[in-house]
Scaffold this motif. Structure first.
Motif, PDB file in Angstrom:
ATOM      1  N   ARG A   1      -8.589   2.308  -4.374  1.00  0.00           N
ATOM      2  CA  ARG A   1      -9.598   1.188  -4.047  1.00  0.00           C
ATOM      3  C   ARG A   1      -8.612   0.075  -3.264  1.00  0.00           C
ATOM      4  O   ARG A   1      -9.461  -0.830  -2.777  1.00  0.00           O
ATOM      5  N   LEU A   2      -7.438   0.026  -3.586  1.00  0.00           N
ATOM      6  CA  LEU A   2      -6.575  -0.909  -2.839  1.00  0.00           C
ATOM      7  C   LEU A   2      -6.687  -0.848  -1.394  1.00  0.00           C
ATOM      8  O   LEU A   2      -6.393   0.234  -0.903  1.00  0.00           O
ATOM      9  N   PRO A   3      -6.941  -1.825  -0.612  1.00  0.00           N
ATOM     10  CA  PRO A   3      -7.324  -1.467   0.824  1.00  0.00           C
ATOM     11  C   PRO A   3      -5.856  -1.051   1.605  1.00  0.00           C
ATOM     12  O   PRO A   3      -5.887  -0.321   2.608  1.00  0.00           O
ATOM     13  N   MET A   4      -4.625  -1.653   0.984  1.00  0.00           N
ATOM     14  CA  MET A   4      -3.571  -1.126   1.543  1.00  0.00           C
ATOM     15  C   MET A   4      -2.775   0.180   0.916  1.00  0.00           C
ATOM     16  O   MET A   4      -1.890   0.168   1.296  1.00  0.00           O
ATOM     17  N   ALA A   5      -3.385   0.934   0.086  1.00  0.00           N
ATOM     18  CA  ALA A   5      -2.802   2.069  -0.353  1.00  0.00           C
ATOM     19  C   ALA A   5      -2.900   3.107   0.358  1.00  0.00           C
ATOM     20  O   ALA A   5      -4.047   3.397   1.188  1.00  0.00           O
ATOM     21  N   HIS A   6      -1.824   4.046   0.492  1.00  0.00           N
ATOM     22  CA  HIS A   6      -1.821   5.269   1.357  1.00  0.00           C
ATOM     23  C   HIS A   6      -1.086   6.174   0.377  1.00  0.00           C
ATOM     24  O   HIS A   6      -0.314   6.487  -0.056  1.00  0.00           O
ATOM     25  N   ALA A   7      -2.186   7.417  -0.027  1.00  0.00           N
ATOM     26  CA  ALA A   7      -1.815   8.597  -0.772  1.00  0.00           C
ATOM     27  C   ALA A   7      -0.952   9.439  -0.003  1.00  0.00           C
ATOM     28  O   ALA A   7      -1.509   9.908   0.974  1.00  0.00           O
ATOM     29  N   VAL A   8       0.018   9.985  -0.360  1.00  0.00           N
ATOM     30  CA  VAL A   8       0.844  10.849   0.125  1.00  0.00           C
ATOM     31  C   VAL A   8       1.023  12.237  -0.430  1.00  0.00           C
ATOM     32  O   VAL A   8       1.211  11.828  -1.704  1.00  0.00           O
ATOM     33  N   GLY A   9       1.439  13.124   0.027  1.00  0.00           N
ATOM     34  CA  GLY A   9       2.150  14.370  -0.673  1.00  0.00           C
ATOM     35  C   GLY A   9       3.703  14.472  -0.563  1.00  0.00           C
ATOM     36  O   GLY A   9       3.969  14.135   0.927  1.00  0.00           O
ATOM     37  N   LEU A  10       4.200  14.892  -1.263  1.00  0.00           N
ATOM     38  CA  LEU A  10       5.620  15.003  -1.335  1.00  0.00           C
ATOM     39  C   LEU A  10       5.949  16.510  -1.329  1.00  0.00           C
ATOM     40  O   LEU A  10       7.081  17.100  -1.874  1.00  0.00           O
ATOM     41  N   GLY A  11       5.270  17.450  -0.428  1.00  0.00           N
ATOM     42  CA  GLY A  11       5.386  18.891  -0.243  1.00  0.00           C
ATOM     43  C   GLY A  11       5.059  19.632  -1.606  1.00  0.00           C
ATOM     44  O   GLY A  11       4.400  19.179  -2.280  1.00  0.00           O
TER      45      GLY A  11
END
Lengths: 260, 260
Positions: free
Chosen positions: A209-219
């Motif tokens: 819900r943070l506007p600036m959050a970017h969820a990423v995967g590390l493989g």
């Protein structure tokens, strides 16, 4: 080898510095240095300075600051927010994050965090030692632990957040970073990594819900918490941070003598 | 938590497995498992299988292999060629390189390498443990140490080499990797990192004569040898390797219980 010390004192040409007991012990008893030996000093504000040992008493070495060897320089504004882990791996996170240019070490207590007590003095000592060895001009701030909800509630709205999401819900990390626009690349950033057990689903929702959050995967492999932190920092520095510039040359002698 | 073991045996539905003393001790005395408990097995070739403990004697546990839980899958063909460093940091390199998907750990003796004796059994034990925990289906090969000149003289001509060049002579790592053409991206790769003292100038010249060598810089800070290895592997995986795909979901229960 010229030793390199972080000290909490003003550095200016001609200043006199009296070293405390730990630095005195290190220079005199470990490195066997005496009057006339050169030392590099930095304080996180005034760049790096050359100094010379001018007097040795039983309790303290006196130094005279001579000339500036490096001007202060901006470093990327990058925090590491991490769920604390067991001792050796926590030492490791502090050391590696400092080498990788982090400006703040922020322990975060999450639902599945097992280690709740964090020795901040030890975290800071590891960061100082790594800064001395890595030729950084600054030492990362070590912030007191915050609960995840508290971290998010007080999150600075302009700071982007790379979230290592081990559930597979995020985009591949390089694709996310490479697609950022110029304002996002120039913004302050943070990396957030969870405990060994990962974030709880409700925590991921709250982070998302943070506007600036970017969820990423590390493989596709499971990474330990310390590996995930380090890998995310390295990839961020390579694609968005100061690894994009052609690196300056090294002081080859100092590099060659860096102890392990 | 279902424990996950690497064993050197054929895995097929219905096979019977007699565990050796270390695995027996781990399952019976550490995890307190007995007849009927499930175990995941992998051998580096046949994917991952579910098995059940069928009998417990004083010396050994017997398992019956049941069904395959994961098919064998290709992994990126990535070696890590590294100058060995002191013990704790060497353990760390083996563990982290395994988590980061390396297929071969190749110690390399360079001019400034201080640690010349490498305990290959220990290196391999660290790699096996990391493979068990990281849900890999394979364990990296651990190759005996080679002198740098010998490594280069026998270098497979099709294998690209990312060289961590701490003298500042290389291109920024992300720029180099992002500019690769499709054949180079699909080729086998290796990362080469030097000792704490860095490569000697003559060594860098010799490495640079390999047609497939790419010297890169890892930013403005001095990285320890172990940090450089890990950072280069993470950036390679993110930009060229299997971190480009959307990650599959996790077995959340196992992740939550992964020990540290």
């Amino acid at each position: 080898m010229t030793p390199r010390l972080y000290i909490d004192a003003v550095l200016d040409a001609g200043s006199a510095i009296a070293l405390g007991p730990e630095h005195t012990h290190y220079l005199r008893d470990v490195l066997r240095l005496g009057v006339g030996a050169p030392v590099h000093l930095f304080n996180g504000r005034d760049g790096e300075w050359r100094a010379t040992i001018t007097a040795a008493s039983k309790r303290s070495l006196a130094l005279q600051v001579e000339d500036r060897t490096r001007a202060p320089a901006d470093e990327p504004d990058l925090w590491l927010c991490f769920a604390p882990v067991k001792k050796a791996r926590l030492d490791f996170i502090a050391e590696k994050a400092t080498e990788l240019g982090v400006g703040r070490l922020q322990p975060v207590i999450t639902q599945r965090t097992i280690v709740e007590r964090v020795n901040l003095d030890r975290l800071r000592a590891n960061a100082v030692e790594a800064a001395e060895q890595t030729e950084r001009l600054t030492v990362p701030d070590v912030a007191p632990p915050l609960a995840l909800a508290q971290l998010l509630a007080t999150w600075p709205h302009e700071r982007h957040l790379l979230v290592a999401d081990e559930t597979g819900g995020g985009r591949p990390v390089a694709a996310m970073l490479a697609a950022l626009d110029a304002p996002a690349r120039a913004a302050p950033w943070a990396v957030l990594t969870g405990p060994e057990g990962g974030f709880a689903p409700a925590e991921l929702d709250m982070i998302g819900r943070l506007p600036m959050a970017h969820a990423v995967g590390l493989g596709p492999r499971i990474l330990r918490a310390d590996t995930a932190a380090l890998a995310a920092l390295a990839v961020w520095q390579a694609i968005v941070g100061d690894w994009q510039a052609v690196p300056r040359g090294r002081r080859s002698h100092e590099t060659a003598c860096m102890d392990t």
